[in-house]
Design a protein around this motif. Structure first.
Motif, mmCIF file in Angstrom:
data_model
loop_
_atom_site.group_PDB
_atom_site.id
_atom_site.type_symbol
_atom_site.label_atom_id
_atom_site.label_comp_id
_atom_site.label_asym_id
_atom_site.label_seq_id
_atom_site.Cartn_x
_atom_site.Cartn_y
_atom_site.Cartn_z
ATOM 1 N N GLY A 1 0.816 -1.217 0.000
ATOM 2 C CA GLY A 1 0.000 0.000 0.000
ATOM 3 C C GLY A 1 0.842 1.256 0.000
ATOM 4 O O GLY A 1 0.569 2.206 -0.745
ATOM 5 N N ILE A 2 1.875 1.268 0.826
ATOM 6 C CA ILE A 2 2.771 2.432 0.864
ATOM 7 C C ILE A 2 3.495 2.591 -0.471
ATOM 8 O O ILE A 2 3.592 3.689 -1.015
ATOM 9 C CB ILE A 2 3.772 2.306 2.037
ATOM 10 C CG1 ILE A 2 3.020 2.403 3.374
ATOM 11 C CG2 ILE A 2 4.858 3.375 1.945
ATOM 12 C CD1 ILE A 2 3.862 2.009 4.577
ATOM 13 N N ALA B 1 1.101 3.909 -3.086
ATOM 14 C CA ALA B 1 0.847 5.344 -2.889
ATOM 15 C C ALA B 1 2.014 6.176 -3.402
ATOM 16 O O ALA B 1 1.819 7.200 -4.066
ATOM 17 C CB ALA B 1 0.588 5.636 -1.415
ATOM 18 N N LEU C 1 1.081 8.423 -6.607
ATOM 19 C CA LEU C 1 1.087 9.855 -6.322
ATOM 20 C C LEU C 1 2.389 10.535 -6.737
ATOM 21 O O LEU C 1 2.543 11.741 -6.545
ATOM 22 C CB LEU C 1 0.825 10.094 -4.834
ATOM 23 C CG LEU C 1 -0.536 9.589 -4.319
ATOM 24 C CD1 LEU C 1 -0.624 9.758 -2.807
ATOM 25 C CD2 LEU C 1 -1.670 10.300 -5.023
#
Length: 178
Positions: free
Chosen positions: A124-125, A128, A132
């Motif tokens: 997930g990190i 992201a 992003l």
């Protein structure tokens, strides 16, 4: 009633009875289980992909070529395939499992859960950061990769341990110790 049940004689002389619908049901359940496990493997590969992309973006030499990148995807798939859908123990409270003691099953479940948590968090990190377009340094990317690898390894270890055959204490006594 004779149309619903069929019997067959086993070589041992024992008569087995099953409903006519049980074979298609087993086939359907087997196909559903295979589909579920394949979906888990794909999910593991996709989670590994984000970690590998992040590692490649910060120029970690290990995943800058195709073969290590594919190895990471396969390792992630193996982690989810073996480590999430673990065999279950006995369903009744107080019942004993012929496969593994209850304390061992709990430890295996905890190992699998911790591995899944680490993989999910690092994926997930990483996702992201990639999506992003955030800046990530090599140290943070390597740490995410190490934690992801540890989580996937925990999943694989839990899956293998849960599926390995156990031996009786009588078998253990007869084995030579080296």
């Amino acid at each position: 009633m004779d149309g619903l049940l069929r019997s067959r004689l086993e070589p041992s002389g024992e008569i087995l009875t099953m409903t006519d619908a049980s074979q298609p049901r087993r086939t359907l359940l087997g196909a559903a289980h295979l589909l579920e496990r394949t979906g888990l493997a794909l999910t593991g590969g996709l989670s590994a992909m984000f970690v590998a992309i992040l590692e490649g973006r910060v120029h970690v030499a290990f995943v800058e070529t195709a073969i290590p990148f594919l190895a990471v995807l396969i390792y992630g798939s193996a982690g989810f395939y073996t480590g999430i859908d673990l065999p279950r123990g006995p369903q009744k409270p107080g019942a004993r499992s012929a496969h593994l003691p209850a304390t061992t099953r709990v430890r295996i479940q905890l190992l699998s859960a911790a591995g899944t948590f680490l993989v999910a968090m690092t994926s997930g990190i990483s996702a992201a950061i990639v999506v992003l377009d955030l800046a990530a340094g090599p140290v943070s990317a390597i740490m995410l990769g190490v934690f992801w690898f540890a989580g996937a390894t925990m999943q694989i270890a839990a899956g293998i341990t849960a599926r390995r055959p156990t031996t009786d204490s009588a078998d253990r006594k007869q084995r030579p110790k080296f």
